[in-house]
Write a protein that holds these residues in place. Structure first.
Motif, PDB file in Angstrom:
ATOM      1  N   CYS A 249       0.760  -1.066  -0.175  1.00 47.85           N
ATOM      2  CA  CYS A 249      -0.046   0.086   0.177  1.00 47.85           C
ATOM      3  C   CYS A 249       0.983   1.333   0.119  1.00 47.85           C
ATOM      4  CB  CYS A 249      -0.818  -0.015   1.251  1.00 47.85           C
ATOM      5  SG  CYS A 249      -0.043   0.206   2.601  1.00 47.85           S
TER       6      CYS A 249
ATOM      7  N   PRO B  53      -1.678   6.752   8.478  1.00 47.41           N
ATOM      8  CA  PRO B  53      -0.699   5.513   8.165  1.00 47.41           C
ATOM      9  C   PRO B  53      -0.624   5.488   6.711  1.00 47.41           C
ATOM     10  CG  PRO B  53      -2.759   4.935   9.389  1.00 47.41           C
ATOM     11  CD  PRO B  53      -2.776   6.315   9.399  1.00 47.41           C
ATOM     12  N   SER B  54      -1.395   5.921   5.996  1.00 47.89           N
ATOM     13  CA  SER B  54      -1.309   5.958   4.500  1.00 47.89           C
ATOM     14  C   SER B  54      -2.025   7.035   3.810  1.00 47.89           C
ATOM     15  CB  SER B  54      -1.805   4.754   3.905  1.00 47.89           C
ATOM     16  OG  SER B  54      -1.940   4.696   2.359  1.00 47.89           O
TER      17      SER B  54
ATOM     18  N   SER C 291      -5.877   2.326   0.259  1.00 49.41           N
ATOM     19  CA  SER C 291      -4.847   1.920   1.027  1.00 49.41           C
ATOM     20  C   SER C 291      -5.261   1.927   2.459  1.00 49.41           C
ATOM     21  CB  SER C 291      -3.424   2.369   0.931  1.00 49.41           C
ATOM     22  OG  SER C 291      -3.153   2.435  -0.465  1.00 49.41           O
TER      23      SER C 291
ATOM     24  N   LEU D 153      -5.948  -0.951   5.399  1.00 50.87           N
ATOM     25  CA  LEU D 153      -5.146  -0.894   6.541  1.00 50.87           C
ATOM     26  C   LEU D 153      -5.897  -1.053   7.627  1.00 50.87           C
ATOM     27  CD1 LEU D 153      -1.978   1.439   5.937  1.00 50.87           C
ATOM     28  CD2 LEU D 153      -2.040  -1.231   6.705  1.00 50.87           C
ATOM     29  N   THR D 154      -6.904  -0.115   7.656  1.00 48.58           N
ATOM     30  CA  THR D 154      -7.832   0.303   9.065  1.00 48.58           C
ATOM     31  C   THR D 154      -8.523  -1.212   9.155  1.00 48.58           C
ATOM     32  OG1 THR D 154      -8.118   2.413   8.140  1.00 48.58           O
ATOM     33  CG2 THR D 154      -9.724   1.923  10.101  1.00 48.58           C
TER      34      THR D 154
ATOM     35  N   ARG E 106      -6.383  -3.680  10.642  1.00 46.12           N
ATOM     36  CA  ARG E 106      -6.280  -3.235  12.008  1.00 46.12           C
ATOM     37  C   ARG E 106      -7.259  -3.966  12.984  1.00 46.12           C
ATOM     38  NH1 ARG E 106      -1.812   0.341  13.188  1.00 46.12           N
ATOM     39  NH2 ARG E 106      -0.129  -0.658  11.873  1.00 46.12           N
TER      40      ARG E 106
ATOM     41  N   VAL F 227       2.608  -5.920   5.879  1.00 47.73           N
ATOM     42  CA  VAL F 227       2.329  -4.608   5.260  1.00 47.73           C
ATOM     43  C   VAL F 227       3.809  -4.241   4.600  1.00 47.73           C
ATOM     44  CG1 VAL F 227       1.566  -2.342   5.321  1.00 47.73           C
ATOM     45  CG2 VAL F 227       0.569  -4.483   6.669  1.00 47.73           C
TER      46      VAL F 227
ATOM     47  N   LYS G  17       4.720  -0.694   2.976  1.00 48.41           N
ATOM     48  CA  LYS G  17       4.599   0.566   2.601  1.00 48.41           C
ATOM     49  C   LYS G  17       5.579   1.192   1.762  1.00 48.41           C
ATOM     50  CE  LYS G  17       2.060   1.675   6.748  1.00 48.41           C
ATOM     51  NZ  LYS G  17       1.811   2.551   7.809  1.00 48.41           N
TER      52      LYS G  17
ATOM     53  N   PRO H  27      -3.833  -0.083  -3.636  1.00 49.66           N
ATOM     54  CA  PRO H  27      -3.393  -1.411  -2.836  1.00 49.66           C
ATOM     55  C   PRO H  27      -3.421  -2.351  -3.415  1.00 49.66           C
ATOM     56  CG  PRO H  27      -5.463  -0.651  -2.007  1.00 49.66           C
ATOM     57  CD  PRO H  27      -5.182   0.204  -3.142  1.00 49.66           C
TER      58      PRO H  27
ATOM     59  N   SER I  18     -11.651   6.082   6.856  1.00 48.61           N
ATOM     60  CA  SER I  18     -10.449   6.603   5.971  1.00 48.61           C
ATOM     61  C   SER I  18     -10.979   7.936   5.150  1.00 48.61           C
ATOM     62  CB  SER I  18     -10.293   5.580   5.071  1.00 48.61           C
ATOM     63  OG  SER I  18     -11.595   4.998   4.234  1.00 48.61           O
TER      64      SER I  18
END
Lengths: 317, 260
Positions: A9, A17-18, A23, A27-28, A31, A39, A41, A54, A205
């Motif tokens: 991502c 984080p992104s 992405s 990611l969220t 998590r 991951v 990045k 991503p 996001s």
């Protein structure tokens, strides 16, 4: 032993984080469910297995690229944040995701990629600094063109005199959408009670990108800041699931050097190549324009070879 | 999809000669346009506002936004359900005033769901499924026009729709995947409706009108899509209820095909 699932991502920035919406959603969600993903990045989409970010490479070496499909795959692998939802709540999830996709997403794309001030000062700046040479010259522009085309297809071709009106209406609908989300959230921690679900990943996001980025032209941002429960919701998720991203805010400056140190051999190589190319250009120009001419130098040098041959004869003797 | 709202006049009373324009019902109109037109008719019926349906072959070009149906009220022309709802509200009639904030949010969200999934699936079936395109769409879409205009217009429209499908990620979907999405959407609607007569209990709202328009059209004109809808008995009962209440009672004759 199955290979681990890998997620490629966009790297983090602006306190997040992104920096990319899709992405960040994936990611969220990862998590939230605690899915064990490796991951990566990165800042070079050409290094991802599918060429876009991503991208998820599953343990069976399959490549999945759309966020919806990635989340469905994770849900099939038993990392399902929607497991405890009732059927009615699942129906609501579908409905609110449609709402966000239709009303909020086009305006987010517009804010980051079409609005001239934001694009030049924030989006293009980040992507151009983060991407390696020579991608940073043309890739941000190409990404912008792709997104503009996407937006035009979604919202219809704007006639020149209607463009401003269209924009105003888009933003009006987005503001309404944000207000509706705020009303639906109320005073709850997440949209469906105390545990986060996939809808929270999508909404978070969108909201996080709007809130955290310092936008010079932020009309939607101002409206969002007025909806306090949504702001609290964002900071709650950030502090709970991405606690060290806040500390990463100073490292964004080292972060561009992070990929730089990785690209150093390439960078040195390209530097050497460019020096050689410069030298060759200078010598070629000198020869072609007559600053250094072999013909003129030939009679001048002719005693030279004679002197040399005499020296050789002396040596031989 | 963006709806363009027209500048609204001050609240004059609803005239008796308000008309709704759509394409020719028997030969020309397609699935998605029929659904949209029926939704608007149902909404106006629910508001108790008289409307006359007029069929014109160039309705699409007459419309200010290029989409059907559109209504001609006094000296105003408004197209698409969203702006029509706002227009009617400005005239003092509204179906969703009794809802609280959370319900209004849910109503808007479910309307977007229908547009996002059902309408897109209808467009896919009409323009991207080769069998349907060959047998039905091409013949119907260009029917009022002479050769070669009928082919040209149909190809143009198909190209436009295919581009849009690609942009929203539906271009690579197969018919089975589309049917699955329709099933998911119907499941969500069925869940939300539950055992209530309308989506927000006793009174119908614009969401009910929209869902009725799409589901009724699907049930009466398609095979594969209607199979998916028929799995949900409360949706069938919902359609029948609205048909009986708002169309048979008023003997409008706007719907000529009855639900079996």
């Amino acid at each position: 032993m199955a290979a681990p699932t890998e997620l490629f991502c966009w790297a983090g920035g602006w306190g997040l984080p992104s920096v990319d919406l899709d992405s960040l959603t994936v990611l969220t969600y990862a998590r939230f469910t605690g899915a064990p993903l490796k991951v990566h990045k990165i800042t070079n989409p050409w290094r991802s297995p599918s060429g876009t970010l991503p991208a998820l490479r599953t343990s069976h070496r399959e490549i999945i690229t759309t966020p919806h499909k990635i989340i469905t795959h994770l849900q099939k692998e038993k990392y399902n944040a929607d497991y405890d939802l009732s059927a009615r709540q699942r129906a609501d999830t579908l409905a609110f995701m449609s709402l966000v996709e239709e009303k909020l997403l086009p305006v987010l794309i517009h804010t980051f990629w079409v609005d001239a001030k934001n694009y030049v000062e924030v989006t293009r700046k980040w992507y151009a600094e983060a991407m390696p040479f020579p991608l940073n010259f043309f890739l941000p522009g190409r990404m912008q063109r792709q997104r503009m085309e996407h937006l035009q297809l979604l919202c219809g071709e704007p006639r020149p005199e209607n463009e401003e009106e269209l924009e105003k209406e888009l933003y009006q609908e987005a503001r309404e959408c944000l207000t509706l989300l705020s009303q639906r959230l109320g005073s709850q921690k997440f949209f469906f009670g105390d545990a986060p679900a996939s809808l929270d990943a999508f909404v978070f996001s969108c909201l996080a990108l709007l809130l955290q980025t310092k936008l010079p032209s932020g009309k939607l941002q101002a409206h969002l800041r007025g909806l306090h429960n949504l702001c609290a919701y964002c900071s709650h998720i950030l502090s709970l699931y991405f606690p060290w991203e806040g500390a990463e805010a100073p490292p964004p400056r080292p972060a561009p050097t992070g990929p730089d140190t990785e690209e150093e051999p390439y960078r040195r190589r390209s530097q050497v190549l460019s020096v050689l190319a410069g030298l060759a250009a200078m010598v070629g120009y000198a020869l072609l324009s007559g600053i250094v001419s072999i013909q003129r130098a030939a009679p001048a040098r002719s005693p030279g070879p004679r002197a040399l041959s005499m020296a050789e004869e002396d040596e031989e003797e | 999809m963006l709806r363009r709202s027209i500048c609204l006049a001050t609240a004059e009373p609803w005239p008796e000669n308000a008309t709704l324009y759509q394409q020719l019902k028997e030969e020309q109109i397609l699935l998605s346009d029929n659904a949209a037109s029926l939704a608007v008719q149902a909404f106006l019926q629910m508001c108790n506002l008289p409307i006359k349906v007029v069929c014109r072959s160039n309705a699409e070009y007459m419309s200010p936004s290029g989409k059907v149906p559109f209504i001609h009220v006094g000296n105003q022309v408004v197209s698409e359900l969203g702006p029509i709802v706002q227009f009617v509200k400005a005239k003092g009639h509204s179906l969703s005033d009794g809802l609280d904030e959370v319900q209004k949010a849910e109503m808007k969200a479910y309307m977007e769901l229908v547009n996002n999934m059902l309408l897109t699936a209808e467009l896919y079936l009409q323009w991207c499924d080769e069998a349907t395109v060959r047998e039905i769409t091409y013949a119907r879409y260009g029917s009022p026009y002479p050769w070669p205009l009928n082919h040209v217009l149909a190809y143009q429209k198909q190209w436009e729709i295919k581009r849009k499908m690609k942009a929203i990620g539906w271009g690579s979907k197969t018919l089975d995947q589309v049917l699955e999405d329709v099933d998911q959407c119907c499941q969500a609607l069925s869940q939300r409706l539950g055992t209530q007569p309308y989506f927000f209990n006793k009174q119908p709202t614009e969401l009910d009108a929209l869902v009725f328009g799409h589901l009724y059209t699907i049930l009466t004109t398609t095979d594969e899509l209607s199979e998916k809808v028929k799995n949900y008995s409360n949706l069938l009962a919902f359609c029948r209820r609205i048909e009986q209440h708002y169309f048979e009672d008023h003997a409008r004759g706007g719907i000529s095909v009855r639900l079996s």
